[in-house]
Design a protein around this motif. Structure first.
Motif, PDB file in Angstrom:
ATOM      1  N   GLU A 172       0.826  -1.208   0.000  1.00  0.00           N
ATOM      2  CA  GLU A 172       0.000   0.000   0.000  1.00  0.00           C
ATOM      3  C   GLU A 172       0.863   1.262   0.000  1.00  0.00           C
ATOM      4  OE1 GLU A 172      -3.031   2.262   3.054  1.00  0.00           O
ATOM      5  OE2 GLU A 172      -3.029   0.069   3.037  1.00  0.00           O
ATOM      6  N   ARG A 173       1.856   1.298   0.881  1.00  0.00           N
ATOM      7  CA  ARG A 173       2.683   2.484   1.026  1.00  0.00           C
ATOM      8  C   ARG A 173       3.531   2.763  -0.215  1.00  0.00           C
ATOM      9  NH1 ARG A 173       5.357   1.283   5.861  1.00  0.00           N
ATOM     10  NH2 ARG A 173       3.410   1.794   6.864  1.00  0.00           N
ATOM     11  N   LEU A 174       3.940   1.706  -0.917  1.00  0.00           N
ATOM     12  CA  LEU A 174       4.856   1.875  -2.049  1.00  0.00           C
ATOM     13  C   LEU A 174       4.184   1.626  -3.397  1.00  0.00           C
ATOM     14  CD1 LEU A 174       7.869   0.010  -0.402  1.00  0.00           C
ATOM     15  CD2 LEU A 174       7.501   2.485  -0.534  1.00  0.00           C
ATOM     16  N   ALA A 175       2.867   1.617  -3.418  1.00  0.00           N
ATOM     17  CA  ALA A 175       2.121   1.307  -4.646  1.00  0.00           C
ATOM     18  C   ALA A 175       2.464   2.245  -5.801  1.00  0.00           C
ATOM     19  CB  ALA A 175       0.617   1.331  -4.373  1.00  0.00           C
ATOM     20  N   ALA A 176       2.721   3.504  -5.508  1.00  0.00           N
ATOM     21  CA  ALA A 176       2.975   4.484  -6.569  1.00  0.00           C
ATOM     22  C   ALA A 176       4.447   4.531  -6.990  1.00  0.00           C
ATOM     23  CB  ALA A 176       2.514   5.872  -6.113  1.00  0.00           C
ATOM     24  N   TRP A 177       5.302   3.782  -6.339  1.00  0.00           N
ATOM     25  CA  TRP A 177       6.727   3.802  -6.675  1.00  0.00           C
ATOM     26  C   TRP A 177       6.975   2.961  -7.918  1.00  0.00           C
ATOM     27  CZ3 TRP A 177      10.932   4.184  -2.498  1.00  0.00           C
ATOM     28  CH2 TRP A 177      10.543   5.076  -1.493  1.00  0.00           C
ATOM     29  N   SER A 178       7.855   3.432  -8.752  1.00  0.00           N
ATOM     30  CA  SER A 178       8.216   2.688  -9.963  1.00  0.00           C
ATOM     31  C   SER A 178       9.090   1.489  -9.581  1.00  0.00           C
ATOM     32  CB  SER A 178       8.987   3.593 -10.924  1.00  0.00           C
ATOM     33  OG  SER A 178      10.292   3.852 -10.419  1.00  0.00           O
ATOM     34  N   PRO A 179       9.148   0.484 -10.453  1.00  0.00           N
ATOM     35  CA  PRO A 179      10.054  -0.646 -10.183  1.00  0.00           C
ATOM     36  C   PRO A 179      11.506  -0.192  -9.998  1.00  0.00           C
ATOM     37  CG  PRO A 179       8.514  -1.247 -11.906  1.00  0.00           C
ATOM     38  CD  PRO A 179       8.312   0.226 -11.633  1.00  0.00           C
ATOM     39  N   ALA A 180      11.940   0.802 -10.747  1.00  0.00           N
ATOM     40  CA  ALA A 180      13.312   1.294 -10.618  1.00  0.00           C
ATOM     41  C   ALA A 180      13.530   1.947  -9.248  1.00  0.00           C
ATOM     42  CB  ALA A 180      13.635   2.285 -11.730  1.00  0.00           C
ATOM     43  N   ASP A 181      12.555   2.738  -8.778  1.00  0.00           N
ATOM     44  CA  ASP A 181      12.662   3.351  -7.456  1.00  0.00           C
ATOM     45  C   ASP A 181      12.705   2.284  -6.359  1.00  0.00           C
ATOM     46  OD1 ASP A 181      12.736   5.923  -8.422  1.00  0.00           O
ATOM     47  OD2 ASP A 181      10.622   6.356  -8.000  1.00  0.00           O
ATOM     48  N   LEU A 182      11.847   1.262  -6.474  1.00  0.00           N
ATOM     49  CA  LEU A 182      11.835   0.183  -5.491  1.00  0.00           C
ATOM     50  C   LEU A 182      13.175  -0.548  -5.474  1.00  0.00           C
ATOM     51  CD1 LEU A 182       8.285  -1.337  -6.013  1.00  0.00           C
ATOM     52  CD2 LEU A 182       9.104  -0.057  -4.029  1.00  0.00           C
ATOM     53  N   GLU A 183      13.727  -0.799  -6.645  1.00  0.00           N
ATOM     54  CA  GLU A 183      15.011  -1.500  -6.729  1.00  0.00           C
ATOM     55  C   GLU A 183      16.127  -0.683  -6.089  1.00  0.00           C
ATOM     56  OE1 GLU A 183      17.945  -3.425 -10.104  1.00  0.00           O
ATOM     57  OE2 GLU A 183      15.861  -3.013 -10.619  1.00  0.00           O
ATOM     58  N   PHE A 222      15.773   1.719  -3.785  1.00  0.00           N
ATOM     59  CA  PHE A 222      15.503   1.784  -2.353  1.00  0.00           C
ATOM     60  C   PHE A 222      15.940   0.485  -1.667  1.00  0.00           C
ATOM     61  CE2 PHE A 222      12.210   1.729   1.210  1.00  0.00           C
ATOM     62  CZ  PHE A 222      12.869   2.659   1.986  1.00  0.00           C
ATOM     63  N   ALA A 223      15.575  -0.647  -2.238  1.00  0.00           N
ATOM     64  CA  ALA A 223      15.970  -1.946  -1.684  1.00  0.00           C
ATOM     65  C   ALA A 223      17.493  -2.058  -1.638  1.00  0.00           C
ATOM     66  CB  ALA A 223      15.366  -3.080  -2.504  1.00  0.00           C
ATOM     67  N   GLY A 224      18.142  -1.643  -2.697  1.00  0.00           N
ATOM     68  CA  GLY A 224      19.601  -1.697  -2.746  1.00  0.00           C
ATOM     69  C   GLY A 224      20.248  -0.824  -1.693  1.00  0.00           C
ATOM     70  N   TYR A 225      19.703   0.371  -1.496  1.00  0.00           N
ATOM     71  CA  TYR A 225      20.240   1.273  -0.473  1.00  0.00           C
ATOM     72  C   TYR A 225      20.050   0.694   0.928  1.00  0.00           C
ATOM     73  CZ  TYR A 225      20.680   4.924  -4.050  1.00  0.00           C
ATOM     74  OH  TYR A 225      21.030   5.635  -5.152  1.00  0.00           O
ATOM     75  N   LEU A 226      18.890   0.082   1.188  1.00  0.00           N
ATOM     76  CA  LEU A 226      18.656  -0.518   2.503  1.00  0.00           C
ATOM     77  C   LEU A 226      19.608  -1.687   2.753  1.00  0.00           C
ATOM     78  CD1 LEU A 226      14.762  -0.485   2.750  1.00  0.00           C
ATOM     79  CD2 LEU A 226      16.375   0.860   4.104  1.00  0.00           C
ATOM     80  N   VAL A 227      19.806  -2.517   1.737  1.00  0.00           N
ATOM     81  CA  VAL A 227      20.746  -3.636   1.882  1.00  0.00           C
ATOM     82  C   VAL A 227      22.143  -3.102   2.169  1.00  0.00           C
ATOM     83  CG1 VAL A 227      21.896  -5.502   0.608  1.00  0.00           C
ATOM     84  CG2 VAL A 227      19.407  -5.256   0.486  1.00  0.00           C
ATOM     85  N   ARG A 228      22.549  -2.090   1.423  1.00  0.00           N
ATOM     86  CA  ARG A 228      23.875  -1.502   1.611  1.00  0.00           C
ATOM     87  C   ARG A 228      24.013  -0.888   3.004  1.00  0.00           C
ATOM     88  NH1 ARG A 228      26.122   3.458  -2.071  1.00  0.00           N
ATOM     89  NH2 ARG A 228      28.026   3.864  -0.902  1.00  0.00           N
ATOM     90  N   TYR A 229      22.994  -0.136   3.438  1.00  0.00           N
ATOM     91  CA  TYR A 229      23.017   0.505   4.747  1.00  0.00           C
ATOM     92  C   TYR A 229      23.159  -0.553   5.850  1.00  0.00           C
ATOM     93  CZ  TYR A 229      21.527   3.098   8.852  1.00  0.00           C
ATOM     94  OH  TYR A 229      21.464   3.643  10.101  1.00  0.00           O
ATOM     95  N   ASN A 230      22.341  -1.604   5.769  1.00  0.00           N
ATOM     96  CA  ASN A 230      22.395  -2.641   6.798  1.00  0.00           C
ATOM     97  C   ASN A 230      23.697  -3.425   6.757  1.00  0.00           C
ATOM     98  OD1 ASN A 230      19.979  -2.157   8.191  1.00  0.00           O
ATOM     99  ND2 ASN A 230      18.820  -3.142   6.573  1.00  0.00           N
ATOM    100  N   ALA A 231      24.243  -3.656   5.581  1.00  0.00           N
ATOM    101  CA  ALA A 231      25.536  -4.333   5.480  1.00  0.00           C
ATOM    102  C   ALA A 231      26.631  -3.473   6.096  1.00  0.00           C
ATOM    103  CB  ALA A 231      25.857  -4.644   4.018  1.00  0.00           C
ATOM    104  N   ASP A 232      26.601  -2.175   5.821  1.00  0.00           N
ATOM    105  CA  ASP A 232      27.582  -1.274   6.411  1.00  0.00           C
ATOM    106  C   ASP A 232      27.415  -1.199   7.927  1.00  0.00           C
ATOM    107  OD1 ASP A 232      28.615  -0.775   3.911  1.00  0.00           O
ATOM    108  OD2 ASP A 232      27.774   1.242   3.736  1.00  0.00           O
ATOM    109  N   ALA A 233      26.185  -1.263   8.385  1.00  0.00           N
ATOM    110  CA  ALA A 233      25.920  -1.171   9.825  1.00  0.00           C
ATOM    111  C   ALA A 233      26.490  -2.374  10.574  1.00  0.00           C
ATOM    112  CB  ALA A 233      24.424  -1.061  10.085  1.00  0.00           C
TER     113      ALA A 233
END
Length: 151
Positions: free
Chosen positions: A122-133, A135-146
């Protein structure tokens, strides 16, 4: 790694990230409370960890989350009392107790997963597939760095 010079906008971006991650953490705590009135975010995190890492000791949880052993002990005792987890004797060392999800813990996590997925849809319904990809990549990177950063 040398500190990065304060580039224009960097400080403002970092402040925005801090503010937004704080808001995210508050929503996560509230969501955990909605899933089960007696289930804190810490308790929910422990259940999720046990789902991923079977045969986990309470001391392993304390070390992984950088929590005091007494905090984890209280959480584990409450989760066991409420039927979300169970202790079993380690098959390789009978002196050690390992934690496992009980059927009630499995059920609450499955329900939470469905609810979380629906909320994200619901929250991300308007996001494009590229934006989702991205965002997911940034979260993975952030958590890996953490996981490699010093506390």
């Amino acid at each position: 790694m040398p500190p990065v010079q304060d580039e224009p906008g960097r400080r403002q971006s970092l402040e925005s990230i801090q503010r937004e991650l704080t808001a995210f953490a508050r929503r996560a705590r509230a969501a955990a409370a909605r899933m089960h009135p007696d289930l804190s975010l810490v308790a929910y995190t422990i259940l999720s960890h046990l789902e991923e890492q079977q045969d986990c000791r309470a001391t392993d949880l304390a070390a992984h989350y950088l929590l005091d052993k007494s905090t984890v002990s209280r959480q584990v005792a409450a989760l066991e009392r409420d039927g979300f987890i169970e202790r079993r004797t380690d098959t390789t060392d009978h002196r050690v107790q390992v934690l496992h999800l009980a059927p009630r813990g499995v059920a609450i996590l499955a329900d939470a997963r469905v609810r979380r997925r629906a909320a994200f849809e619901e929250r991300l319904a308007a996001w494009s597939p590229a934006d989702l990809e991205r965002f997911a990549g940034y979260l993975v990177r952030y958590n890996a760095d953490a996981t490699t950063a010093r506390p």
